[in-house]
Scaffold this motif. Structure first.
Motif, PDB file in Angstrom:
ATOM      1  N   GLU A1140      61.707 -46.039  45.601  1.00  0.00           N
ATOM      2  CA  GLU A1140      60.598 -46.740  46.268  1.00  0.00           C
ATOM      3  C   GLU A1140      59.438 -46.926  45.302  1.00  0.00           C
ATOM      4  O   GLU A1140      58.781 -47.966  45.283  1.00  0.00           O
ATOM      5  N   GLU A1141      59.210 -45.940  44.477  1.00  0.00           N
ATOM      6  CA  GLU A1141      58.102 -46.012  43.528  1.00  0.00           C
ATOM      7  C   GLU A1141      58.328 -47.080  42.473  1.00  0.00           C
ATOM      8  O   GLU A1141      57.388 -47.652  41.947  1.00  0.00           O
ATOM      9  N   ILE A1142      59.578 -47.337  42.131  1.00  0.00           N
ATOM     10  CA  ILE A1142      59.831 -48.344  41.093  1.00  0.00           C
ATOM     11  C   ILE A1142      60.240 -49.683  41.690  1.00  0.00           C
ATOM     12  O   ILE A1142      60.608 -50.597  40.968  1.00  0.00           O
ATOM     13  N   GLY A1143      60.184 -49.786  43.020  1.00  0.00           N
ATOM     14  CA  GLY A1143      60.402 -51.091  43.647  1.00  0.00           C
ATOM     15  C   GLY A1143      61.827 -51.389  44.032  1.00  0.00           C
ATOM     16  O   GLY A1143      62.137 -52.511  44.430  1.00  0.00           O
ATOM     17  N   PHE A1194      59.707 -40.522  55.603  1.00  0.00           N
ATOM     18  CA  PHE A1194      60.950 -41.151  55.147  1.00  0.00           C
ATOM     19  C   PHE A1194      60.920 -42.662  55.375  1.00  0.00           C
ATOM     20  O   PHE A1194      61.433 -43.435  54.563  1.00  0.00           O
ATOM     21  N   SER A1195      60.296 -43.072  56.466  1.00  0.00           N
ATOM     22  CA  SER A1195      60.222 -44.513  56.768  1.00  0.00           C
ATOM     23  C   SER A1195      59.359 -45.262  55.755  1.00  0.00           C
ATOM     24  O   SER A1195      59.428 -46.492  55.664  1.00  0.00           O
ATOM     25  N   ASP A1196      58.538 -44.520  54.993  1.00  0.00           N
ATOM     26  CA  ASP A1196      57.704 -45.167  53.977  1.00  0.00           C
ATOM     27  C   ASP A1196      58.508 -45.550  52.741  1.00  0.00           C
ATOM     28  O   ASP A1196      58.103 -46.432  51.983  1.00  0.00           O
ATOM     29  N   ILE A1197      59.639 -44.891  52.537  1.00  0.00           N
ATOM     30  CA  ILE A1197      60.392 -45.166  51.310  1.00  0.00           C
ATOM     31  C   ILE A1197      61.613 -46.027  51.565  1.00  0.00           C
ATOM     32  O   ILE A1197      62.193 -46.551  50.624  1.00  0.00           O
ATOM     33  N   MET A1198      61.992 -46.198  52.814  1.00  0.00           N
ATOM     34  CA  MET A1198      63.104 -47.107  53.094  1.00  0.00           C
ATOM     35  C   MET A1198      63.148 -47.426  54.587  1.00  0.00           C
ATOM     36  O   MET A1198      62.617 -46.689  55.412  1.00  0.00           O
ATOM     37  N   LYS A1268      66.930 -39.216  32.119  1.00  0.00           N
ATOM     38  CA  LYS A1268      66.967 -38.203  31.052  1.00  0.00           C
ATOM     39  C   LYS A1268      65.616 -37.524  30.867  1.00  0.00           C
ATOM     40  O   LYS A1268      65.537 -36.443  30.301  1.00  0.00           O
ATOM     41  N   HIS A1269      64.537 -38.177  31.317  1.00  0.00           N
ATOM     42  CA  HIS A1269      63.220 -37.541  31.277  1.00  0.00           C
ATOM     43  C   HIS A1269      63.022 -36.713  32.545  1.00  0.00           C
ATOM     44  O   HIS A1269      63.585 -37.003  33.589  1.00  0.00           O
ATOM     45  N   GLU A1270      62.220 -35.721  32.428  1.00  0.00           N
ATOM     46  CA  GLU A1270      61.986 -34.864  33.595  1.00  0.00           C
ATOM     47  C   GLU A1270      61.145 -35.578  34.640  1.00  0.00           C
ATOM     48  O   GLU A1270      61.395 -35.479  35.832  1.00  0.00           O
ATOM     49  N   ASN A1271      60.134 -36.292  34.192  1.00  0.00           N
ATOM     50  CA  ASN A1271      59.243 -36.981  35.124  1.00  0.00           C
ATOM     51  C   ASN A1271      59.722 -38.408  35.277  1.00  0.00           C
ATOM     52  O   ASN A1271      59.354 -39.303  34.523  1.00  0.00           O
ATOM     53  N   PHE A1272      60.580 -38.600  36.281  1.00  0.00           N
ATOM     54  CA  PHE A1272      61.280 -39.885  36.382  1.00  0.00           C
ATOM     55  C   PHE A1272      60.330 -41.059  36.592  1.00  0.00           C
ATOM     56  O   PHE A1272      60.371 -42.065  35.897  1.00  0.00           O
ATOM     57  N   ILE A1273      59.472 -40.930  37.603  1.00  0.00           N
ATOM     58  CA  ILE A1273      58.662 -42.084  38.014  1.00  0.00           C
ATOM     59  C   ILE A1273      57.780 -42.572  36.875  1.00  0.00           C
ATOM     60  O   ILE A1273      57.680 -43.776  36.620  1.00  0.00           O
ATOM     61  N   PHE A1274      57.161 -41.643  36.149  1.00  0.00           N
ATOM     62  CA  PHE A1274      56.269 -42.060  35.065  1.00  0.00           C
ATOM     63  C   PHE A1274      57.039 -42.330  33.782  1.00  0.00           C
ATOM     64  O   PHE A1274      56.466 -42.743  32.790  1.00  0.00           O
ATOM     65  N   ILE A1363      58.583 -55.732  42.102  1.00  0.00           N
ATOM     66  CA  ILE A1363      57.145 -55.796  41.797  1.00  0.00           C
ATOM     67  C   ILE A1363      56.316 -55.894  43.070  1.00  0.00           C
ATOM     68  O   ILE A1363      55.154 -56.266  43.029  1.00  0.00           O
ATOM     69  N   GLU A1364      56.933 -55.530  44.175  1.00  0.00           N
ATOM     70  CA  GLU A1364      56.220 -55.575  45.451  1.00  0.00           C
ATOM     71  C   GLU A1364      54.960 -54.710  45.406  1.00  0.00           C
ATOM     72  O   GLU A1364      53.930 -55.061  45.978  1.00  0.00           O
ATOM     73  N   LYS A1365      55.049 -53.594  44.705  1.00  0.00           N
ATOM     74  CA  LYS A1365      53.904 -52.674  44.690  1.00  0.00           C
ATOM     75  C   LYS A1365      52.714 -53.250  43.936  1.00  0.00           C
ATOM     76  O   LYS A1365      51.594 -52.752  44.072  1.00  0.00           O
ATOM     77  N   TYR A1366      52.934 -54.284  43.124  1.00  0.00           N
ATOM     78  CA  TYR A1366      51.827 -54.883  42.385  1.00  0.00           C
ATOM     79  C   TYR A1366      51.144 -56.002  43.169  1.00  0.00           C
ATOM     80  O   TYR A1366      50.157 -56.554  42.702  1.00  0.00           O
ATOM     81  N   ARG A1367      51.666 -56.324  44.315  1.00  0.00           N
ATOM     82  CA  ARG A1367      51.103 -57.430  45.087  1.00  0.00           C
ATOM     83  C   ARG A1367      49.629 -57.193  45.411  1.00  0.00           C
ATOM     84  O   ARG A1367      48.797 -58.098  45.296  1.00  0.00           O
TER      85      ARG A1367
END
Length: 1977
Positions: A1140-1143, A1194-1198, A1268-1274, A1363-1367
């Motif tokens: 959800e964080e990456i769209g 949960f409804s916020d992410i899908m 492979k990175h620990e902090n996935f979203i960032f 790119i919905e989150k950038y709207r």
């Protein structure tokens, strides 16, 4: 009737064990009982039947004579026809005559035969035992049975039924003209008193009756025998007719109610048949033999007809209600048949024996006809109410039949099934697995052509109903049936019970499909059938081959598990390939006729108690009663496997059971094979005669035991016993080998007896044989073996060369597949460590990264140096050298061989492991080693492919690093081969489960090859399943799509595999994709991983990756383990949060396994609610783990609907394995889920385009890198997201410029309008009205921009969901833009009004002076005119000069007051600082004059920083605050400088607001947070303001002085002097002024206004031109602009430019843009075109204004020009000063002036353009109202924020963004960072540092060390993402390495000690890295 029906029901329920009378037996027991119990009824019935039969005999005779007379008449008409004009016609007429004679004789014969038959039927005695000796000569016994049946029927019939029958007879007689209509009407009226009189044409059955010409003999036969008469009578034959054919001429009475057995239809010799009579002898089709007559009668044979064929000439009564066994239909030899007689002997289809007549009659044989054939001449009665066993229908040997007959039968079946095209072009597995429209629906077969697809879909879905071949009636037909009356005859009931024409036997369908399938599809079909516990075809009949075929290869892939009783105690089990397992084989065959079902008996024998299953198809199954057409000779095999429970197991060890379809005598080759391979053969028979004895006695040499299952209900038990006694000695039979089924034993008892017998056979040491051994026997007998084809054997040789070397799987992998061993696993660890930096320790981040890279390269180098092993070379040869079919065989052989080997090794190791576990005191380490060995022992084809992938990747790495030339590569062809395998349906490994790594380059290149092979048409939907290990994930996918994911024991999925499923073209439009990519994953919470510390992380990585790749994710949950379910949900929710964080928004379906209750969905409502609550809690927990601050559910992410997204599946098995079939409920539930998913895909495709392979590979790359990175979203960076974001940024840039341009032009127009206003207008509410107009314009522009944004997100641009989150960022940017433009428009309008007001004050003063001068000029003109002498030019000029000088001296010219701007600004500065401390006043007192300060003279001082001594020490070394403060001061001064330049350019007078605005700008900047952190002193603020205002004071003072000078009255008057003198001269000389004035107007008024207009608009047009040019992409997007800058810098390689770029980015960018513009427009043509584009339209407006201004007689030139100026006031500012000369005492004609001016405009335009061309571009750009450089700078510069570490500028596309980011970061030393210890430049790159263990400390952290990983604590508005690859930062590494010393010198530091590998980076690699990072390949 009720009694009879009860008898029939009994026979139906237990047909296997009830005795059924055959043709030569005594009276049936039922009939005898009826006779004994009801003698009076029988007597009465005999009398009634006697009368009826006499009447019927009479009717038949009359009909026969009528036919003869009709034929004679037709013959005469044919003979007398005038058309006989040829010999052929004459011969035809002779034939007609002969035929007429024959018809007459036959007609009389029929009548006599029927009368004789009637008498014999009524008078024959009951004792007819002698009839048996005479064969078919005496029919007494059959007649008695017929009579008894009639007795029974009469007894139970109601009177009304008898009356109805009388009515039918009267109706028939009426049709023949014997009974008058009045009598018939009266009878019907008495019969049906309530019937309407208007229905004389309706029979009691509801059918429309035929006319008398139709000769409809009785209501049971509805197709007229003399149909031609029907045609003459106008019968509408297009209606649906249920007809029975009546006798042809010469036939005997054909209306007997009892039809004889079809078995007997060919029992008589056919010497007299025509050569074509026998074309369809073997068919049981019900097309009428007299169809030719039907054709002549115009019968439409294309309709569906339900007809019954009546006897042909010579046949006996053929309409008996009891149809005897089909088995006996060919019991007589056919030596005398014509050559064509046997064409269709082998078919059990229902085409009539006289089909040729039907063909001549035009019968459409392709239609479906539901017809029954009646007996031919010589046959007995055959319509017995009880249909005998289908098993007996073909007891005649088929080997005697012609191959042509078999072929024709086969062709017809294939044609009916629409499989004929696949006889040569075989069906392939991929064809079956394709997603078609039928796949998306639960379609049921409606026609024969639907059956193959239906069977294949069902069997692939493991549905045990796959063998049901019944057809579903169309709705129209069902409605027709409902409308029909139920009052049919008994014949109708018989038809319903015995009708087998609806479809085909399941075995026929199976044989046809196997015949038309390639060997791999056959293998898959049999594998699925095995799971359904269907009996499998062992020997396929000789359909398209000379001999039958052993299906060995087809069963190669089947593996079964069982627990023999020998392992029951230890709870062990065996798992073996079916073809390799030796076991006893028990065969069941039939000799002669048999009244019970052998197959049904076998099902009972093999079914455990309480778990009945139909292994074999039998006649009491649905569809089992359909007669077999091509399946006779089929040998099926099934197995029994024990489960290890003595109480419930039928047999202690596995056994195989075979079943031969058809009579042994007909299939002696199959029988011979079975006798050789079987431990025992059970022969099922009802009697043994000479023929049977001869056949069986020939087996005395056989080693097999023979058992007889005898049903002693025959009339010759003595004869049978006699032959059995003979056989007993020959075959050494014991009493136990004879199993007799008599009346005293029920079914269950008999089954137990058979089971006990089999148990006794297998209990000692029986002969065992494997399927492989059977193949040897088959080959010896000449039977074909499917596996012995050349392609298969060649592939097997290749396989054996490899597998023969494999003894130990783990050892083989270590030695022969070494690249994927420790090397690959170590490489995976290094790659992850490069991302996580967990073992960095105290090493510098970049040093550690370089060290890891060297390790990585070393591993790749070692891999590349490895030679191909012998086994791998052979494997490559196998997949390269073999043709596609052989390659497929090769890979299958590899899989089978490796699996067999692995199973054997695994079994041994498990036994050792178990033994060690049970040994007390065993070393735990030994167990762990053994456990690891078990895990490593797995060896499959995927390991060989994985090794190839490693060789390929190692080679790619060497080429990429420059260690190998491209020409040296040898593995470039491998991705293409792997892509071909994917197209064939082979699963490809996506994630290596052993190393938990992805061979990214290999997978990407394989998929790219696949994309190319598909013609770049690869839209796909990705579907994934996740769940706990061993919950049936692979089985779910295999069931849903018919796939081949591994599901066997010890082969649990490791990693993830993907399979491609093609979507047919028809379904592509529906689903919006070309393929479905199915990903099967290893189980979460795997036991072997639970001991590892990072098992949760491993599962999380896997879940994140596959969910991120998926469009649909199925979460598979077993309900038994709530704890594991909760853990899985936690992992899944975490993954969905990341998506959800990456769209990415995949759909999710929860599948709950093992929930079989029908009420599960409702019962689990509370569970679903609880599940949702759990999901919400887990979402919050996952958000905390991912450091998300906002509250989330949960409804916020899908999108999640508990009702729609939960599926409940019953258990997989129906019963207890190993004998349990797949549960039908499971299969159907999976199909329902599949149907829903297809519907979801269909709906989704309308909203979002599917991703193609390049999109998928990019997602794979970015997801894997982030995982492979620990902090996935960032850590997530995806080029698809970047590309989508860049596209949106570019679009927004266009919209933004459109909005700006509109407002710029509006402001320019309003400024012009204001300049043209009179003083009184300016004093009103002009500003307010302009402000309101601006508000409306701005509101409209903002709304348009927002609408564009909404439409864009609703459009079809790729990856919008990402790119919905950038709207929201862009929405905020639109609002910010509106505010900016609002401020711009109002301030400009306000400024324009202020300027205009100032001008009016000057104009008022000036007007007085003008009046005085004009008066003096007028006076001088009069004076000169009055002189007598005419003055010449010099004198006039002298006079004018004198007058001008005197007048000016007389005027008291007042000059504008000069202001001291410096003092004014100094005063404002003091007011600004008056509230500060006294120190400020002291500073100001000591300050020098403001003019002594300037921005250039600003120098940073230590006193500007107010830091404590501790921090001062740090600051001394780091100089961080010092640099930051200086940088911020420079930035602020640049901003102020722009403002000053803008005001100076306006050339207006100075206003005190200018100083106030500058102070406001400084104060606002000093209040910002980052400035406060620097702890600057008051001295800094005062000095900064002094330098800013000092620079401004100097500029504004000059501006003020220039304005005074420009507007000095004397100066302005002096400018007007030439105009006054010119006017004076013209008036004195009295010249024609019109032309001159027109020229003056153009030169003095229009020209300056037009030039000013061009300069106002040119800036806007230049920006427009740049943004629409080929370079526009550079300026529309900040990331692309950065790429162009860096590329240019690299190409120029100028150190100074790099320093400017890094240190003064803003100035550098503006300078660069200006340079680009100068280069572009240095070609004057370009700018000239733009200038002409601006000028031409406004000159046209001037023309229109001149043309539109009406000139009247009294109009002066002044009035005319005022009107023109008013028309142009929105576009041009025409100076009033310049108009003075023209308006003064102008005597020119206004009309002439209006005519002259337009003629001068072209020259004026040319002149203006020429003058503009002479001006250089640079000064021209500087003088434009709108600076294009500044506007383009706004487009590309962005927010101007820089990375807090490396100073790289932000690239965010939305101006109002929440987070700053940059595509590529650089070493911090380039941002002047240095080490506090040694003054060396720091070379850490912040994109690497944020994943390392390093720390940073600066003024923001108050010099306290803080981990880089936690940088967001101090810089939350910056997103610094890790580099997507090692090479990503190569650009700046290369620059730093190249200019290390120069940078050190520039920054007063020491050069950095850079890692060695930085020096290996080339310029090309540097350029390539930014191409990759900016996605500009």
């Amino acid at each position: 009737m009720e009694s009879q029906e009860r008898l029939e029901e009994t026979d139906t329920e237990e047909p296997s064990f009830e005795y059924t009378e055959s043709q030569d037996s005594e009276e049936s027991p039922q009939a005898m009982r009826c006779a004994r119990q009801e003698p009076q009824v029988i007597t009465l019935a005999r009398e009634m039947v006697k009368k009826e039969l006499i009447l019927l005999a009479l009717i038949v005779g009359i009909v026969a004579i009528a036919i003869m007379l009709w034929h004679v008449k037709k013959t005469n008409s044919a003979l007398n026809s005038p058309q006989d004009d040829s010999k052929a016609d004459n011969k035809g007429n002779e034939d007609h005559g002969d035929k007429a004679l024959i018809v007459g004789v036959v007609a009389i014969a029929i009548m006599l035969w029927h009368v004789k038959k009637t008498n014999s039927a009524l008078n024959s005695p009951q004792d007819n035992s002698k009839a048996d000796n005479k064969g078919n000569e005496d029919h007494g016994d059959k007649d008695i049975r017929s009579t008894l049946n009639r007795c029974k029927q009469v007894k139970d019939r109601q009177p009304v039924e008898i009356l109805h029958e009388r009515e039918e007879n009267l109706s028939t007689l009426h049709q023949l003209g014997i009974v008058p209509e009045e009598i018939l009407k009266k009878f019907r009226a008495d019969l049906n008193p309530n019937q309407e009189p208007e229905t004389p044409h309706a029979t009691f059955s509801g059918k429309k009756k035929f006319s008398p010409d139709d000769l409809n003999h009785g209501q049971e036969s509805q197709t007229p025998p003399a149909a031609e008469l029907g045609e003459k009578a106008g019968v509408n034959q297009e209606q649906k007719q249920e007809t029975q054919r009546a006798p042809e001429p010469g036939e005997k009475d054909g209306l007997n109610l009892e039809q004889e057995s079809v078995t007997q239809k060919d029992s008589e010799p056919r010497e007299k048949e025509s050569p074509t009579d026998g074309l369809n002898h073997g068919q049981e089709s019900q097309t009428p033999p007299a169809a030719e007559l039907g054709e002549k009668a115009g019968v439409n044979q294309e309709q569906k007809q339900e007809t019954q064929r009546a006897p042909e000439p010579g046949e006996k009564d053929g309409l008996n209600l009891e149809q005897e066994s089909v088995t006996q239909k060919d019991s007589e030899p056919r030596e005398k048949e014509s050559p064509a007689d046997g064409l269709n002997h082998g078919q059990e289809s229902q085409t009539p024996p006289a089909a040729e007549l039907g063909e001549k009659a035009g019968v459409n044989q392709k239609q479906k006809q539901e017809t029954q054939r009646a007996p031919e001449p010589g046959e007995k009665d055959g319509l017995n109410l009880e249909q005998e066993s289908v098993t007996q229908k073909d007891s005649e040997p088929r080997e005697k039949e012609s191959p042509t007959v078999k072929r024709k039968t086969l062709l017809e079946v294939l044609s009916n099934l629409n499989l004929h095209q696949h006889r040569d072009s075989k069906l392939k597995l991929r064809n079956v697995l394709e997603i078609s429209r039928e796949s998306t629906e639960n379609s049921t077969p409606k026609s024969l052509t639907d059956l193959p697809g239906h069977f294949l879909r069902k069997v692939m879905a493991l549905n045990v109903m796959a063998r049901n071949t019944s057809l579903v009636q169309n709705a129209d037909e069902e409605n027709d049936d409902e409308e029909k009356d139920l009052g049919m005859t008994e014949d109708f009931l018989s038809q319903n019970e015995t009708d087998t024409t609806d479809s085909l036997n399941p075995l026929d369908v199976l044989c046809a499909i196997l015949l038309c399938s390639d060997s791999f599809l056959q293998q898959e079909i049999l594998l699925k059938m095995s799971l359904c516990q269907f009996a499998l075809p062992l020997l396929l009949p000789a359909l398209d081959t000379p001999k039958c075929t052993l299906m060995l290869w087809a069963m190669r892939d089947i593996v079964r598990k069982w627990r023999p009783h020998s392992l029951a105690e230890s709870r062990g089990f065996r798992e073996e390939s079916l073809v390799l397992t030796s076991m006893p084989t028990i065969s069941f065959v039939r000799i002669g006729s048999c009244s019970f079902s052998k197959s049904k008996l076998l099902n009972e024998v093999l079914s455990p108690s309480q778990q009945h299953h139909d292994f074999f198809v039998h006649r009491d199954m649905e569809s089992g009663n359909f007669p077999r057409e091509i399946a006779d000779g089929l040998v099926e095999i099934s197995w029994y496997f024990p489960g290890g429970t003595e109480n419930s197991d039928l047999f202690p060890e596995p056994i195989a059971v075979t079943n031969l379809r058809g009579d042994v005598d007909s299939h002696q080759l199959q029988f011979s094979f079975l006798t050789r391979v079987s431990s025992a053969v059970f022969i099922v028979t009802e009697s043994i005669g000479e023929r049977e004895y001869a056949l069986i006695s020939s087996l005395k040499e056989s080693s097999s035991k023979y058992y007889f299952i005898l049903n002693c209900k025959k009339k010759k038990p003595k004869e049978t016993l006699g032959f059995l006694n003979k056989l007993a000695s020959a075959l050494k039979l014991s009493k136990s080998q004879l199993l007799v089924k008599d009346r005293t034993m029920n079914n269950a008892g008999f089954v137990k007896k058979v089971q006990s017998t089999i148990g006794n056979i297998v209990n000692p040491s029986p002969k065992t044989v494997s399927l492989e051994a059977m193949a040897v026997t088959a080959r010896d007998l000449g039977i074909q073996v499917d596996e012995y084809c050349d392609a298969c054997q060649r592939a097997r040789q290749y396989t054996e060369e490899i597998t023969s070397e494999i003894r130990d799987g783990a050892k083989y992998k270590r030695e022969m597949l070494s690249l994927q061993g420790d090397l690959w696993k170590n490489l995976a660890k290094v790659e992850k460590e490069m991302c996580r930096m967990k073992r960095q320790g105290d090493k510098a981040t970049e040093d550690y990264t370089s060290e890891l890279k060297q390790k990585w390269l070393e591993i790749r180098r070692q891999q590349n140096q490895c030679d191909l092993t012998n086994g791998l070379t052979k494997f490559i040869n196998g997949i390269v050298q073999l043709n596609p079919v052989e390659k497929h065989y090769f890979l299958k052989w590899m899989k089978v061989s490796l699996d067999n080997s692995a199973r054997g090794n695994l079994s041994k190791m498990r036994a050792v492991y178990k033994e060690k576990c049970e040994t007390p005191g065993v070393d735990r380490k030994q167990l762990e080693e053994l456990d690891k060995l078990i895990s490593d022992s797995s060896l499959g084809v995927e390991h060989f492919m994985r090794e190839l992938g490693q060789f390929y990747e190692a080679e790619c790495s060497m080429v990429k690093e420059g260690k190998m030339e491209k020409s040296q590569r040898q593995f470039t062809h491998l991705p293409g081969i792997a892509a071909d395998l994917m197209l064939e349906g082979f699963p490809m490994e996506l994630i290596d489960g052993d190393a938990s790594n992805i061979p990214l380059q290999w997978v990407t290149d394989v998929l790219n090859e696949l994309h190319a092979k598909l013609g770049e048409k690869s839209r796909m939907v990705v579907l994934t399943v996740l769940g706990v290990q061993s919950t049936g994930k692979s089985t779910l996918l295999n069931t849903m799509f018919g796939l081949q994911f591994a599901v066997s024991s010890g082969r649990c999925t490791r990693g993830a595999f993907m399979t491609l499923i093609k979507v047919t073209e028809a379904a592509q439009e529906l689903l919006g994709c070309d393929f479905i990519l199915v990903i099967d994953t290893e189980g979460l919470k795997a036991p072997e991983l639970t001991a590892l510390e990072d098992s949760y992380q491993h599962d999380n990585e896997l879940a994140t990756l596959v969910i991120g790749l998926s469009d649909i994710t199925i979460i598979n949950m077993a309900m038994e383990n709530a704890t594991e379910m909760k853990d899985v949900l936690q992992i899944v929710v975490h993954a969905f949060l990341r998506m959800e964080e990456i769209g990415q928004h995949p759909n999710c379906q929860f599948v709950h396994q093992n929930v079989s209750d029908v009420s599960a969905h409702d019962q689990n409502m509370r569970d679903r609610k609880h599940l949702l609550e759990q999901l919400n809690e887990m979402t919050k927990a996952a958000a905390r783990m991912e450091k998300q601050s906002r509250e989330m559910a949960f409804s916020d992410i899908m999108e999640y609907d508990p009702e729609k997204h939960n599926w409940y599946m019953p258990g997989l098995w129906h019963g207890v394995p190993p004998m349990a079939p797949v549960n039908t409920g499971y299969s159907e539930s999976v199909c329902e889920l599949k149907k829903y998913l297809f519907e979801f895909i269909k709906n989704r495709s309308q909203k979002r385009a599917g991703k193609d392979i390049p999109d998928f590979t990019e997602w794979l790359r970015s997801l894997w890198n982030s995982v492979k990175h620990e902090n996935f979203i960032f850590s997530f960076r995806n080029s698809l997201v970047a590309e989508a974001y860049n596209l949106l940024s570019m679009k927004y840039s266009e919209w933004e410029w459109g909005f700006r341009k509109e407002m710029y032009l509006w402001v320019s127009e309003k400024e012009t309008f204001i300049q043209n206003q009179l003083p009184e207008t300016l004093e009103g509410d002009l500003f307010h009205s302009l402000k309101m107009e601006a508000q409306g314009k701005l509101q409209q522009g903002e709304q348009k921009l927002l609408n564009n944004l909404e439409q864009y997100f609703k459009g079809e641009a790729p990856n919008l969901n990402l790119i919905e989150k950038y709207r929201e960022d862009f929405k905020r940017s639109a609002n910010s833009l509106k505010k900016e433009l609002e401020n711009y428009s109002t301030s400009n309008c306000e400024e324009a009004i202020r300027i205009r007001r100032g001008q009016h004050k000057i104009d008022i003063i000036q007007s007085g002076y003008k009046q005085k001068i004009e008066g003096e000029v007028d006076r001088l003109l009069a004076e000169c005119r009055n002189r007598e002498d005419k003055l010449d030019h010099e004198k006039l000029k002298k006079e004018f000069e004198t007058m001008w000088r005197d007048t000016l001296s007389e005027l008291k010219l007042s000059t504008l007051q000069k202001r001291q701007v410096v003092q004014d600004m100094d005063l404002q500065l003091r007011k600004d600082l008056e509230h500060r401390a006294g120190a400020v006043r002291q500073i100001l007192q000591h300050a020098k004059s403001m003019l002594g300060y300037g921005m250039k003279s600003f120098r940073m001082k230590k006193e500007y920083l107010n830091v404590k001594w501790v921090r001062a020490v740090r600051e001394y070394f780091s100089q961080e605050c010092y640099c930051k403060t200086e940088e911020l001061a420079r930035s602020l001064m640049n901003e102020c400088k722009k403002y000053i330049e803008e005001k100076v350019k306006s050339k207006t007078d100075y206003d005190e607001t200018y100083c106030g605005e500058l102070l406001h700008m400084v104060n606002e900047r000093l209040k910002e947070e980052d400035m406060k952190k620097l702890h600057t002193s008051l001295l800094f603020e005062v000095d900064l303001k002094l330098h800013v205002l000092g620079e401004a004071a100097w500029a504004f003072q000059k501006l003020h002085e220039d304005f005074i000078k420009e507007n000095d009255p004397q100066q302005r008057l002096e400018k007007l002097k030439p105009q006054y003198f010119s006017m004076f001269m013209d008036l004195y000389l009295e010249k024609d002024e019109s032309q001159t004035r027109a020229r003056d107007f153009c030169d003095q008024c229009l020209k300056p206004a037009l030039v000013e207009y061009v300069y106002k608009v040119l800036g806007v047009e230049i920006v427009d031109d740049i943004l629409s040019s080929e370079q526009s992409i550079t300026y529309k997007n900040r990331s692309f602009f950065q790429f162009e800058l860096l590329k240019k810098l690299l190409k120029e390689s100028n150190f100074d430019n790099y320093v400017k770029y890094i240190s003064t980015y803003e100035d550098f960018v503006q300078t660069w843009i200006r340079k680009q513009l100068l280069e572009r427009y240095s070609k004057m043509k370009d700018l000239g075109d733009i200038e002409k584009k601006i000028l031409s339209p406004v000159i046209n407006k001037v023309r229109e204004a001149l043309k539109g201004t009406s000139v009247r007689e009294k109009n002066t030139v002044s009035d005319f020009l005022d009107s023109v100026c008013k028309e142009l006031q929105k576009d041009l500012v025409i100076s009033r000063d310049n108009l003075v000369g023209i308006r003064f005492i102008n005597t020119a004609s206004a009309k002439q002036l209006s005519n002259f001016i337009p003629t001068l405009l072209p020259a004026l335009e040319h002149q203006i353009l020429a003058e503009l061309k002479k001006i250089k571009v640079e000064p021209k750009l500087s003088n434009l109202s709108l600076n294009p450089v500044a506007e383009i700078f706004k487009q590309v510069f962005g927010c101007g924020k820089q990375c807090p570490f490396c100073k790289v500028p932000c690239e965010a596309g939305a101006p109002s963004h929440k987070q700053h980011f940059a595509s590529v970061h650089r070493p911090k030393g380039l941002g002047q960072y240095r080490s506090m210890c040694n003054e060396k430049l720091v070379y850490d790159i912040c994109s690497s540092a944020v994943v390392g263990n390093g720390t940073f400390e600066n003024s923001d952290t108050k010099w306290i060390a803080h981990p880089y990983k936690e940088y967001l604590d101090y810089y939350p508005d910056w997103s610094i993402q890790p580099d997507p690859s090692i090479e990503a930062s190569s650009y700046w590494k290369f620059v730093f390495q190249k200019f290390n010393r120069e940078f050190a010198k520039q920054y007063n530091a020491l050069p950095a000690d850079l890692p060695e590998d930085w020096g290996t980076i080339t310029e090309d690699q540097a350029l390539e890295s930014i191409k990759q990072i900016f996605n500009r390949k």
